[in-house]
Design an enzyme around this catalytic site. Structure first.
Site, PDB file in Angstrom:
ATOM      1  N   GLY A 133      -0.009  -1.457  -7.198  1.00 44.69           N
ATOM      2  CA  GLY A 133      -0.453  -1.424  -5.536  1.00 44.69           C
ATOM      3  C   GLY A 133      -0.954  -1.810  -5.108  1.00 44.69           C
ATOM      4  O   GLY A 133      -1.813  -2.486  -5.825  1.00 44.69           O
ATOM      5  N   PRO A 140       0.320  -1.436   0.310  1.00 42.35           N
ATOM      6  CA  PRO A 140      -0.120  -0.415   0.124  1.00 42.35           C
ATOM      7  C   PRO A 140       0.388   1.243   0.146  1.00 42.35           C
ATOM      8  O   PRO A 140      -0.082   2.355   0.432  1.00 42.35           O
ATOM      9  CB  PRO A 140      -0.404  -0.222   1.457  1.00 42.35           C
ATOM     10  CG  PRO A 140       0.255  -0.649   1.945  1.00 42.35           C
ATOM     11  CD  PRO A 140       0.800  -2.093   1.257  1.00 42.35           C
ATOM     12  N   MET A 176     -11.642   3.445  -3.386  1.00 40.87           N
ATOM     13  CA  MET A 176     -11.929   4.051  -3.999  1.00 40.87           C
ATOM     14  C   MET A 176     -13.198   4.690  -3.683  1.00 40.87           C
ATOM     15  O   MET A 176     -13.777   5.294  -4.454  1.00 40.87           O
ATOM     16  CB  MET A 176     -11.814   3.612  -4.977  1.00 40.87           C
ATOM     17  CG  MET A 176     -10.727   2.744  -5.721  1.00 40.87           C
ATOM     18  SD  MET A 176     -10.656   1.845  -7.120  1.00 40.87           S
ATOM     19  CE  MET A 176     -11.219   0.171  -6.312  1.00 40.87           C
ATOM     20  N   ALA A 209      -4.209  -2.892   0.428  1.00 41.34           N
ATOM     21  CA  ALA A 209      -4.392  -1.613   1.209  1.00 41.34           C
ATOM     22  C   ALA A 209      -5.484  -1.685   2.262  1.00 41.34           C
ATOM     23  O   ALA A 209      -5.204  -1.396   3.522  1.00 41.34           O
ATOM     24  CB  ALA A 209      -5.110  -0.451   0.485  1.00 41.34           C
ATOM     25  N   ASP A 241      -2.175  -5.657  -3.677  1.00 45.12           N
ATOM     26  CA  ASP A 241      -2.561  -6.825  -3.780  1.00 45.12           C
ATOM     27  C   ASP A 241      -3.093  -7.165  -5.942  1.00 45.12           C
ATOM     28  O   ASP A 241      -3.553  -6.668  -5.526  1.00 45.12           O
ATOM     29  CB  ASP A 241      -2.929  -7.919  -3.132  1.00 45.12           C
ATOM     30  CG  ASP A 241      -3.201  -9.388  -3.996  1.00 45.12           C
ATOM     31  OD1 ASP A 241      -2.280 -10.173  -3.291  1.00 45.12           O
ATOM     32  OD2 ASP A 241      -4.027 -10.137  -4.370  1.00 45.12           O
ATOM     33  N   ASP A 299       1.863   1.051 -11.929  1.00 51.58           N
ATOM     34  CA  ASP A 299       1.275   2.053 -11.340  1.00 51.58           C
ATOM     35  C   ASP A 299       1.655   3.237 -10.831  1.00 51.58           C
ATOM     36  O   ASP A 299       2.492   3.347 -10.574  1.00 51.58           O
ATOM     37  CB  ASP A 299       0.258   1.247 -10.723  1.00 51.58           C
ATOM     38  CG  ASP A 299      -0.938   0.012 -11.941  1.00 51.58           C
ATOM     39  OD1 ASP A 299      -1.037  -0.208 -13.533  1.00 51.58           O
ATOM     40  OD2 ASP A 299      -1.437  -0.898 -11.300  1.00 51.58           O
ATOM     41  N   ILE A 312      -6.745  -7.365  -5.739  1.00 51.66           N
ATOM     42  CA  ILE A 312      -7.782  -7.162  -4.680  1.00 51.66           C
ATOM     43  C   ILE A 312      -8.168  -6.047  -5.332  1.00 51.66           C
ATOM     44  O   ILE A 312      -7.382  -4.644  -5.391  1.00 51.66           O
ATOM     45  CB  ILE A 312      -7.874  -6.737  -3.624  1.00 51.66           C
ATOM     46  CG1 ILE A 312      -6.725  -7.991  -2.938  1.00 51.66           C
ATOM     47  CG2 ILE A 312      -8.608  -6.245  -2.575  1.00 51.66           C
ATOM     48  CD1 ILE A 312      -7.525  -8.782  -1.140  1.00 51.66           C
ATOM     49  N   LYS A 321      -3.209   4.956 -13.424  1.00 56.98           N
ATOM     50  CA  LYS A 321      -3.701   4.341 -13.181  1.00 56.98           C
ATOM     51  C   LYS A 321      -4.661   5.591 -11.951  1.00 56.98           C
ATOM     52  O   LYS A 321      -4.309   5.254 -10.599  1.00 56.98           O
ATOM     53  CB  LYS A 321      -4.018   3.180 -12.779  1.00 56.98           C
ATOM     54  CG  LYS A 321      -4.177   2.413 -13.564  1.00 56.98           C
ATOM     55  CD  LYS A 321      -5.041   0.892 -14.030  1.00 56.98           C
ATOM     56  CE  LYS A 321      -5.281  -0.051 -14.978  1.00 56.98           C
ATOM     57  NZ  LYS A 321      -5.281  -1.861 -13.714  1.00 56.98           N
TER      58      LYS A 321
HETATM   59  C1  LIG Z   1      -7.714   0.803  -8.093  1.00 58.75           C
HETATM   60  S1  LIG Z   1      -7.456   0.278  -6.020  1.00 58.75           S
HETATM   61  C2  LIG Z   1      -5.818  -1.085  -6.349  1.00 58.75           C
HETATM   62  C3  LIG Z   1      -6.304  -1.574  -4.822  1.00 58.75           C
HETATM   63  C4  LIG Z   1      -5.380  -2.530  -5.021  1.00 58.75           C
HETATM   64  N1  LIG Z   1      -4.948  -3.972  -5.699  1.00 58.75           N
HETATM   65  C5  LIG Z   1      -4.981  -3.567  -3.163  1.00 58.75           C
HETATM   66  O1  LIG Z   1      -5.087  -4.619  -2.574  1.00 58.75           O
HETATM   67  O2  LIG Z   1      -4.792  -2.103  -2.114  1.00 58.75           O
HETATM   68  C6  LIG Z   1      -6.521   1.439  -5.494  1.00 58.75           C
HETATM   69  C7  LIG Z   1      -7.377   1.948  -3.970  1.00 58.75           C
HETATM   70  O3  LIG Z   1      -6.379   1.488  -3.045  1.00 58.75           O
HETATM   71  C8  LIG Z   1      -6.472   1.903  -2.074  1.00 58.75           C
HETATM   72  N2  LIG Z   1      -5.390   2.304  -1.873  1.00 58.75           N
HETATM   73  C9  LIG Z   1      -4.182   1.983  -2.631  1.00 58.75           C
HETATM   74  N3  LIG Z   1      -3.559   2.339  -1.392  1.00 58.75           N
HETATM   75  C10 LIG Z   1      -4.186   3.013  -0.407  1.00 58.75           C
HETATM   76  C11 LIG Z   1      -2.934   3.519   0.843  1.00 58.75           C
HETATM   77  N4  LIG Z   1      -1.714   3.610   1.189  1.00 58.75           N
HETATM   78  N5  LIG Z   1      -4.261   4.400   1.656  1.00 58.75           N
HETATM   79  C12 LIG Z   1      -4.903   4.138   1.475  1.00 58.75           C
HETATM   80  N6  LIG Z   1      -5.855   3.815   0.315  1.00 58.75           N
HETATM   81  C13 LIG Z   1      -5.452   2.913  -0.820  1.00 58.75           C
HETATM   82  C14 LIG Z   1      -7.741   3.396  -2.410  1.00 58.75           C
HETATM   83  O4  LIG Z   1      -9.254   3.264  -1.974  1.00 58.75           O
HETATM   84  C15 LIG Z   1      -7.669   3.524  -3.813  1.00 58.75           C
HETATM   85  O5  LIG Z   1      -7.853   4.152  -4.466  1.00 58.75           O
END
Ligand SMILES: C[S@@+](CC[C@H](N)C(=O)[O-])C[C@H]1O[C@@H](n2cnc3c(N)ncnc32)[C@H](O)[C@@H]1O
Length: 286
Positions: free
Chosen positions: A117, A41, A199, A148, A119, A64, A122, A86
Protein backbone atom coordinates in the site's frame (compact mmCIF):
# COMPACT_ATOMS: atom_id res chain seq x y z
CA UNK A 1 29.87 5.66 -19.34
CA UNK A 2 31.06 4.61 -15.87
CA UNK A 3 27.96 3.84 -13.86
CA UNK A 4 29.80 2.87 -10.72
CA UNK A 5 29.33 -0.88 -11.07
CA UNK A 6 25.57 -0.68 -11.48
CA UNK A 7 23.74 -3.00 -13.81
CA UNK A 8 22.59 -1.51 -17.10
CA UNK A 9 19.84 1.01 -16.64
CA UNK A 10 17.94 -0.28 -19.68
CA UNK A 11 16.29 -3.67 -19.34
CA UNK A 12 15.72 -6.12 -22.21
CA UNK A 13 12.25 -4.72 -22.65
CA UNK A 14 13.73 -1.27 -23.14
CA UNK A 15 12.44 0.00 -19.81
CA UNK A 16 14.61 2.16 -17.61
CA UNK A 17 15.49 0.10 -14.56
CA UNK A 18 16.04 1.39 -11.05
CA UNK A 19 19.65 1.48 -9.93
CA UNK A 20 20.66 -1.97 -8.76
CA UNK A 21 24.11 -2.31 -7.23
CA UNK A 22 26.25 -4.98 -8.86
CA UNK A 23 25.66 -8.29 -7.09
CA UNK A 24 27.94 -11.25 -6.79
CA UNK A 25 26.51 -13.56 -9.47
CA UNK A 26 27.78 -16.62 -7.58
CA UNK A 27 25.25 -15.86 -4.86
CA UNK A 28 22.29 -15.76 -7.27
CA UNK A 29 20.56 -19.12 -7.23
CA UNK A 30 18.38 -18.46 -10.28
CA UNK A 31 17.12 -15.79 -12.63
CA UNK A 32 14.41 -14.73 -10.21
CA UNK A 33 13.97 -11.15 -9.07
CA UNK A 34 11.74 -9.07 -6.84
CA UNK A 35 10.14 -5.73 -7.61
CA UNK A 36 8.77 -3.74 -4.70
CA UNK A 37 5.77 -1.89 -6.09
CA UNK A 38 3.89 0.93 -4.40
CA UNK A 39 0.16 0.40 -4.96
CA UNK A 40 -0.90 3.87 -3.81
CA UNK A 41 -3.43 4.69 -1.10
CA UNK A 42 -6.54 3.05 -2.55
CA UNK A 43 -7.85 4.55 -5.77
CA UNK A 44 -6.47 2.21 -8.47
CA UNK A 45 -6.11 5.17 -10.83
CA UNK A 46 -3.27 6.43 -8.65
CA UNK A 47 -1.06 3.52 -9.75
CA UNK A 48 1.97 4.50 -11.81
CA UNK A 49 2.31 3.19 -15.38
CA UNK A 50 5.41 1.31 -14.30
CA UNK A 51 3.49 -0.37 -11.46
CA UNK A 52 0.80 -1.50 -13.92
CA UNK A 53 3.43 -3.00 -16.20
CA UNK A 54 5.30 -4.78 -13.40
CA UNK A 55 2.09 -6.25 -11.97
CA UNK A 56 1.06 -7.42 -15.44
CA UNK A 57 4.26 -9.40 -16.03
CA UNK A 58 4.73 -10.93 -12.55
CA UNK A 59 4.77 -14.70 -11.97
CA UNK A 60 3.99 -14.22 -8.28
CA UNK A 61 2.49 -11.31 -6.35
CA UNK A 62 2.89 -10.97 -2.60
CA UNK A 63 0.40 -8.35 -1.43
CA UNK A 64 -0.80 -6.49 1.66
CA UNK A 65 -4.23 -5.85 3.10
CA UNK A 66 -4.64 -2.34 1.71
CA UNK A 67 -4.15 -3.30 -1.93
CA UNK A 68 -7.40 -2.81 -3.88
CA UNK A 69 -8.93 -5.82 -5.73
CA UNK A 70 -8.95 -3.77 -8.97
CA UNK A 71 -5.17 -3.61 -8.74
CA UNK A 72 -4.84 -7.36 -8.22
CA UNK A 73 -7.07 -7.85 -11.25
CA UNK A 74 -4.22 -6.48 -13.37
CA UNK A 75 -2.23 -9.67 -12.68
CA UNK A 76 -1.85 -12.32 -15.36
CA UNK A 77 -4.42 -15.12 -15.07
CA UNK A 78 -1.78 -17.66 -14.00
CA UNK A 79 0.12 -15.45 -11.60
CA UNK A 80 0.29 -16.87 -8.07
CA UNK A 81 -1.15 -14.48 -5.48
CA UNK A 82 0.02 -14.54 -1.85
CA UNK A 83 -1.90 -12.51 0.74
CA UNK A 84 0.35 -11.61 3.64
CA UNK A 85 -2.03 -9.33 5.51
CA UNK A 86 -0.68 -6.57 7.73
CA UNK A 87 -3.19 -4.96 9.97
CA UNK A 88 -2.23 -3.06 13.10
CA UNK A 89 -1.28 -5.64 15.75
CA UNK A 90 -2.62 -8.41 13.50
CA UNK A 91 0.06 -9.30 11.02
CA UNK A 92 -1.17 -12.26 9.03
CA UNK A 93 2.42 -13.32 8.30
CA UNK A 94 5.31 -12.10 10.46
CA UNK A 95 7.80 -9.91 8.59
CA UNK A 96 10.50 -12.62 8.76
CA UNK A 97 8.14 -15.05 7.02
CA UNK A 98 7.32 -12.47 4.33
CA UNK A 99 11.05 -11.95 3.75
CA UNK A 100 11.57 -15.72 3.54
CA UNK A 101 8.66 -16.07 1.08
CA UNK A 102 10.17 -13.42 -1.23
CA UNK A 103 13.54 -15.16 -1.15
CA UNK A 104 12.01 -18.57 -1.83
CA UNK A 105 9.92 -17.37 -4.78
CA UNK A 106 12.89 -15.56 -6.32
CA UNK A 107 15.08 -18.64 -5.85
CA UNK A 108 12.44 -20.59 -7.76
CA UNK A 109 13.27 -18.29 -10.69
CA UNK A 110 10.06 -16.25 -10.51
CA UNK A 111 9.50 -12.62 -11.32
CA UNK A 112 8.05 -11.56 -8.01
CA UNK A 113 6.13 -8.38 -7.32
CA UNK A 114 5.92 -7.32 -3.70
CA UNK A 115 2.85 -5.11 -3.78
CA UNK A 116 2.52 -2.68 -0.90
CA UNK A 117 0.00 0.00 0.00
CA UNK A 118 1.13 3.57 -0.66
CA UNK A 119 4.87 3.88 -1.15
CA UNK A 120 7.18 0.99 -0.20
CA UNK A 121 9.64 3.27 1.60
CA UNK A 122 7.16 5.20 3.75
CA UNK A 123 6.24 3.15 6.81
CA UNK A 124 6.15 0.18 4.47
CA UNK A 125 9.11 -1.91 5.70
CA UNK A 126 10.46 -1.82 2.17
CA UNK A 127 13.93 -1.13 3.56
CA UNK A 128 13.91 -4.35 5.57
CA UNK A 129 12.71 -6.40 2.64
CA UNK A 130 15.39 -5.17 0.26
CA UNK A 131 18.06 -5.72 2.92
CA UNK A 132 17.02 -9.38 3.01
CA UNK A 133 17.04 -9.56 -0.79
CA UNK A 134 20.51 -8.00 -0.94
CA UNK A 135 21.76 -10.41 1.76
CA UNK A 136 20.53 -13.28 -0.41
CA UNK A 137 21.97 -11.89 -3.66
CA UNK A 138 18.54 -11.43 -5.23
CA UNK A 139 18.25 -8.60 -7.78
CA UNK A 140 15.48 -6.15 -6.96
CA UNK A 141 13.86 -2.96 -8.18
CA UNK A 142 11.66 -0.42 -6.47
CA UNK A 143 8.66 1.25 -8.06
CA UNK A 144 7.56 4.18 -5.89
CA UNK A 145 3.89 4.73 -5.15
CA UNK A 146 1.68 7.62 -4.09
CA UNK A 147 1.92 7.57 -0.32
CA UNK A 148 -1.19 7.97 1.82
CA UNK A 149 -0.01 11.45 2.83
CA UNK A 150 0.06 12.71 -0.76
CA UNK A 151 -2.99 10.90 -2.04
CA UNK A 152 -5.27 11.30 0.94
CA UNK A 153 -4.43 14.98 1.46
CA UNK A 154 -5.00 15.72 -2.22
CA UNK A 155 -8.41 14.03 -2.33
CA UNK A 156 -9.37 15.75 0.94
CA UNK A 157 -8.45 19.20 -0.42
CA UNK A 158 -5.68 19.79 2.13
CA UNK A 159 -2.42 21.15 0.70
CA UNK A 160 0.35 19.75 2.91
CA UNK A 161 2.51 22.84 2.48
CA UNK A 162 1.49 26.41 1.73
CA UNK A 163 3.63 29.52 1.65
CA UNK A 164 1.43 31.32 4.15
CA UNK A 165 0.68 28.45 6.53
CA UNK A 166 3.24 25.65 6.53
CA UNK A 167 6.83 25.58 5.36
CA UNK A 168 7.51 22.08 6.62
CA UNK A 169 5.66 18.80 6.71
CA UNK A 170 6.58 15.80 8.85
CA UNK A 171 5.36 12.22 8.56
CA UNK A 172 5.19 10.21 11.78
CA UNK A 173 3.69 6.94 12.88
CA UNK A 174 1.20 7.20 15.71
CA UNK A 175 1.47 3.53 16.54
CA UNK A 176 0.83 3.01 20.27
CA UNK A 177 3.34 0.96 22.22
CA UNK A 178 2.32 0.03 25.77
CA UNK A 179 -0.34 2.74 25.57
CA UNK A 180 2.07 5.55 24.64
CA UNK A 181 3.45 7.16 21.50
CA UNK A 182 7.18 7.47 21.36
CA UNK A 183 7.39 10.78 19.47
CA UNK A 184 9.54 13.90 19.73
CA UNK A 185 6.70 16.15 20.87
CA UNK A 186 8.83 19.29 21.09
CA UNK A 187 9.90 18.92 17.45
CA UNK A 188 6.33 18.18 16.37
CA UNK A 189 4.65 21.06 18.20
CA UNK A 190 6.33 23.71 16.06
CA UNK A 191 4.44 26.50 14.35
CA UNK A 192 4.13 26.62 10.54
CA UNK A 193 4.49 22.87 10.20
CA UNK A 194 2.04 20.24 9.01
CA UNK A 195 2.04 16.91 10.85
CA UNK A 196 0.82 13.81 9.04
CA UNK A 197 0.20 10.85 11.32
CA UNK A 198 -0.02 7.34 9.94
CA UNK A 199 -1.60 4.56 12.04
CA UNK A 200 -2.82 7.05 14.65
CA UNK A 201 -6.51 6.27 15.16
CA UNK A 202 -6.13 4.29 18.40
CA UNK A 203 -3.86 6.96 19.86
CA UNK A 204 -5.76 10.01 18.59
CA UNK A 205 -6.59 11.36 22.08
CA UNK A 206 -2.98 10.94 23.23
CA UNK A 207 -1.72 12.65 20.08
CA UNK A 208 -3.98 15.70 20.41
CA UNK A 209 -3.36 15.99 24.16
CA UNK A 210 0.45 15.82 23.84
CA UNK A 211 0.58 18.34 20.99
CA UNK A 212 -1.39 20.84 23.08
CA UNK A 213 0.69 20.06 26.20
CA UNK A 214 3.82 20.83 24.17
CA UNK A 215 2.65 24.19 22.91
CA UNK A 216 0.27 23.94 19.95
CA UNK A 217 -2.94 25.94 20.48
CA UNK A 218 -5.96 23.74 21.21
CA UNK A 219 -7.64 25.57 18.33
CA UNK A 220 -5.11 24.20 15.79
CA UNK A 221 -7.05 22.70 12.87
CA UNK A 222 -6.85 18.92 12.62
CA UNK A 223 -8.55 16.35 10.42
CA UNK A 224 -8.80 12.61 10.23
CA UNK A 225 -9.52 10.83 6.95
CA UNK A 226 -10.75 7.26 6.76
CA UNK A 227 -10.13 5.17 3.61
CA UNK A 228 -8.91 8.23 1.73
CA UNK A 229 -9.14 8.25 -2.10
CA UNK A 230 -11.73 5.45 -2.10
CA UNK A 231 -15.51 5.29 -2.14
CA UNK A 232 -15.35 4.71 1.64
CA UNK A 233 -13.56 8.00 2.26
CA UNK A 234 -14.89 9.93 5.27
CA UNK A 235 -13.42 13.07 6.72
CA UNK A 236 -13.80 14.57 10.17
CA UNK A 237 -12.36 18.06 10.27
CA UNK A 238 -12.08 19.84 13.65
CA UNK A 239 -9.41 21.14 16.06
CA UNK A 240 -6.95 19.46 18.39
CA UNK A 241 -9.45 20.02 21.21
CA UNK A 242 -12.48 18.57 19.46
CA UNK A 243 -11.13 15.97 17.02
CA UNK A 244 -10.92 12.96 19.39
CA UNK A 245 -14.56 13.30 20.45
CA UNK A 246 -15.87 13.89 16.94
CA UNK A 247 -13.85 11.03 15.48
CA UNK A 248 -15.17 8.69 18.17
CA UNK A 249 -18.74 9.78 17.47
CA UNK A 250 -18.18 9.12 13.76
CA UNK A 251 -16.98 5.56 14.58
CA UNK A 252 -14.16 5.74 12.07
CA UNK A 253 -12.26 2.57 11.22
CA UNK A 254 -8.69 2.09 9.94
CA UNK A 255 -6.99 2.91 7.70
CA UNK A 256 -7.02 6.53 8.76
CA UNK A 257 -4.63 9.40 8.29
CA UNK A 258 -4.47 12.38 10.66
CA UNK A 259 -3.39 15.79 9.42
CA UNK A 260 -2.64 18.57 11.90
CA UNK A 261 -1.85 22.20 11.06
CA UNK A 262 -3.27 25.42 9.71
CA UNK A 263 -3.40 23.99 6.17
CA UNK A 264 -6.40 21.89 7.29
CA UNK A 265 -8.45 25.09 7.56
CA UNK A 266 -7.88 25.77 3.84
CA UNK A 267 -10.01 22.75 3.04
CA UNK A 268 -13.21 24.59 4.02
CA UNK A 269 -12.53 27.17 1.32
CA UNK A 270 -11.03 24.84 -1.29
CA UNK A 271 -13.51 21.96 -1.39
CA UNK A 272 -16.39 24.22 -2.42
CA UNK A 273 -14.88 24.41 -5.87
CA UNK A 274 -13.06 21.12 -5.96
CA UNK A 275 -14.33 18.45 -8.29
CA UNK A 276 -14.62 15.23 -6.36
CA UNK A 277 -12.10 12.74 -7.73
CA UNK A 278 -13.61 9.94 -5.65
CA UNK A 279 -17.23 8.70 -5.86
CA UNK A 280 -20.07 10.70 -4.28
CA UNK A 281 -19.88 9.09 -0.85
CA UNK A 282 -16.33 10.37 -0.47
CA UNK A 283 -17.27 13.62 1.20
CA UNK A 284 -19.87 12.20 3.56
CA UNK A 285 -18.72 14.05 6.66
CA UNK A 286 -17.65 17.65 6.30
C1 LIG B 1 1.67 0.33 7.33
S1 LIG B 1 1.27 1.97 6.87
C2 LIG B 1 1.73 1.92 5.18
C3 LIG B 1 1.87 3.29 4.58
C4 LIG B 1 2.15 3.24 3.10
N1 LIG B 1 3.41 2.62 2.82
C5 LIG B 1 2.08 4.61 2.45
O1 LIG B 1 3.08 5.08 1.89
O2 LIG B 1 0.99 5.18 2.47
C6 LIG B 1 -0.50 1.90 6.77
C7 LIG B 1 -1.12 3.22 7.21
O3 LIG B 1 -1.14 4.15 6.14
C8 LIG B 1 -2.27 4.97 6.26
N2 LIG B 1 -3.12 4.79 5.08
C9 LIG B 1 -2.87 3.99 4.03
N3 LIG B 1 -3.85 4.09 3.11
C10 LIG B 1 -4.74 4.97 3.60
C11 LIG B 1 -5.98 5.49 3.13
N4 LIG B 1 -6.49 5.12 1.94
N5 LIG B 1 -6.64 6.39 3.89
C12 LIG B 1 -6.14 6.77 5.07
N6 LIG B 1 -4.98 6.31 5.58
C13 LIG B 1 -4.28 5.44 4.85
C14 LIG B 1 -3.00 4.53 7.53
O4 LIG B 1 -2.52 5.31 8.59
C15 LIG B 1 -2.56 3.10 7.63
O5 LIG B 1 -2.70 2.60 8.94
Amino acid sequence: MDDGGAQHRLGNDGAVRAFVPAVDSRKIGSAGSVTLVGAGPGDPELLTLRAVRMIGRADAIVYDRLVAPEILALARPHAELFYVGKQRNRHTLPQDDINALLVRLAHEGKRVVRLKGGDPFIFGRGGEEIETLADNGIPFEIVPGVSAANGVAAYAGIPLTHRDHAQACVFVTGHLENGTMNLDWVALARPRQTIVVYMGLAGLSTLCRELVAHGLPATTPAAIVQHGTTARQRIVSATLATLPGLAKAAALVPPTLIIVGNVVRLRNKLVKFMREPAPDSAFALR
